[in-house]
Design an enzyme around this catalytic site. Structure first.
Site, short mmCIF file in Angstrom:
data_model
loop_
_atom_site.label_atom_id
_atom_site.label_comp_id
_atom_site.label_asym_id
_atom_site.label_seq_id
_atom_site.Cartn_x
_atom_site.Cartn_y
_atom_site.Cartn_z
N ASN A 183 -5.86 -6.94 -24.56
CA ASN A 183 -6.06 -8.59 -24.27
C ASN A 183 -5.78 -9.14 -25.79
OD1 ASN A 183 -6.36 -11.06 -24.68
ND2 ASN A 183 -8.61 -11.73 -23.72
N TRP A 184 -4.20 -9.13 -25.76
CA TRP A 184 -3.85 -9.60 -26.92
C TRP A 184 -4.03 -10.67 -27.21
CZ3 TRP A 184 1.43 -7.42 -27.98
CH2 TRP A 184 1.29 -6.07 -28.50
N LYS A 185 -4.59 -11.99 -26.56
CA LYS A 185 -4.53 -13.45 -26.88
C LYS A 185 -3.66 -13.65 -27.53
CE LYS A 185 -9.62 -11.46 -27.65
NZ LYS A 185 -11.26 -12.12 -27.73
N HIS A 195 -11.57 -16.24 -19.29
CA HIS A 195 -11.96 -15.37 -20.14
C HIS A 195 -13.29 -16.59 -20.98
CE1 HIS A 195 -12.49 -13.36 -24.73
NE2 HIS A 195 -12.21 -13.01 -23.75
N GLU A 242 -13.35 -17.87 -23.94
CA GLU A 242 -12.15 -18.27 -24.49
C GLU A 242 -11.96 -19.59 -24.32
OE1 GLU A 242 -10.65 -15.06 -26.56
OE2 GLU A 242 -12.01 -14.75 -27.73
N GLU A 287 -17.72 -10.02 -20.99
CA GLU A 287 -17.96 -10.48 -21.71
C GLU A 287 -19.47 -11.01 -22.38
OE1 GLU A 287 -13.92 -8.99 -23.05
OE2 GLU A 287 -14.16 -10.87 -22.54
N GLY A 336 -15.55 -10.95 -30.66
CA GLY A 336 -14.34 -10.55 -31.97
C GLY A 336 -16.35 -10.48 -33.32
N SER A 347 -16.18 -6.64 -28.59
CA SER A 347 -16.08 -5.23 -29.98
C SER A 347 -15.89 -4.03 -28.84
CB SER A 347 -17.36 -5.11 -30.87
OG SER A 347 -17.21 -7.02 -31.56
N GLY A 381 -10.79 -6.56 -27.27
CA GLY A 381 -9.98 -7.56 -27.27
C GLY A 381 -8.75 -7.08 -29.04
N GLY A 382 -9.56 -7.14 -29.37
CA GLY A 382 -8.78 -6.43 -31.56
C GLY A 382 -7.83 -5.54 -31.35
P1 13P Z 1 -13.04 -8.11 -28.93
O1 13P Z 1 -12.28 -6.94 -28.67
O2 13P Z 1 -11.94 -8.52 -30.34
O3 13P Z 1 -14.06 -8.03 -29.39
O4 13P Z 1 -12.28 -8.69 -27.84
C1 13P Z 1 -13.20 -9.21 -26.74
C2 13P Z 1 -12.50 -10.25 -26.12
O5 13P Z 1 -13.09 -10.82 -25.44
C3 13P Z 1 -12.37 -9.19 -24.83
O6 13P Z 1 -11.08 -10.56 -23.46
#
Ligand code: 13P
Length: 246
Positions: free
Chosen positions: A9-11, A91, A93, A161, A167, A206, A227-228
């Site tokens: 997920n590149w957000k 998600h 967010e 999640e 994050g 994470s 994510g990251g």
């Molecule tokens: P991180 O891997 O950066 O913690 O993000 C997880 C996430 O929200 C994937 O959708």
């Protein structure tokens, strides 16, 4: 048995110059699991040209309606037209930034599947929920409310999640992940029957190359939503390798 999937997920990250990372992920042979990158919508079309079907691409949200007067929104059909086969929905967010409710997520999932997309429905507790001992209750309510009646189980993925793990570099213990994934698997089976065993259950929050193998060894974990660590091909491919080699 559920398909195994590593999803990135590149957000709200990524410009044209970053498409080299998509090309690098697509160029690596991935045996033993599916690979998905959920890009910003602006990169999907160019990403699809690079990926050439060797990996799947997805969006990060869609509108519940097929079309209409919704300035700035994107429909599921538009994502599919740009080359997406999947879309992340609900998600944390989006739930926090855009006040998305379970009912809204369910409507989006219906719209996504109606346009032929796989719906990757996200759920997870806050730290307050966990500290109050309400994790399983919260996740069960999200599962009940965010997965629509009549869902096509063959085009459904669930991602657990925990909000406090996203994050932050913090992850639940393997026992905590196993407890929630087991509850999700049982909740799906109670509602949809035996076919629910095939729905992939991803863990997200994470996930890094250093912890992926341990997370993938947890019962009822069929992959990850990253994510990251999905932004750089080398890191993401190390996580893919940890699942493919399981
Ligand atoms: P991180 O891997 O950066 O913690 O993000 C997880 C996430 O929200 C994937 O959708």
């Amino acid at each position: 048995m559920a398909r195994r999937l590593v999803a990135g997920n590149w957000k709200m990250h990524g410009l044209g110059a970053d498409l080299a990372e998509v090309a690098a992920v697509a160029a690596a042979p991935a045996a033993g699991c599916e690979v998905l990158l959920c890009l910003p919508a602006t990169l999907l079309h160019r990403g699809a040209a690079l990926a050439q079907g060797r990996i799947a691409l997805g969006g990060q949200d869609c509108h519940r309606a097929g079309q209409g007067a919704h300035t700035g929104d994107i429909s599921a059909a538009m994502l599919a037209d740009a080359g997406a086969t999947h879309v992340i929905l609900g998600h944390s967010e989006r739930r926090a930034d855009h006040a998305e409710t379970d009912a809204m997520v369910a409507a989006k999932a219906q719209a996504a599947q109606g346009a032929g997309l796989v719906a990757v429905v996200c759920l997870g507790e806050t730290l307050g929920d966990r500290d109050a001992g309400r994790t399983l209750e919260v996740v069960a309510a999200q599962l009940a409310g965010s997965v629509p009646e009549g869902v096509d189980l063959a085009r459904l993925v669930l991602a657990y999640e925990p909000v406090w793990a996203i994050g932050t570099g913090r992850t639940p213990t393997e026992a905590q992940i196993a407890e929630v994934h087991g509850a999700l698997r049982a909740g799906l089976a109670a509602r949809f029957g035996a076919a629910a065993a095939d729905v992939p259950l991803l863990y997200g929050g994470s996930v890094k190359p250093g912890n992926a193998a341990a997370i993938f060894a947890v019962p009822d974990v069929d992959g990850a939503l990253v994510g990251g660590a999905s932004l750089k091909a080398a890191e993401f491919l190390a996580i893919v390798g940890a699942l493919a080699g399981r």
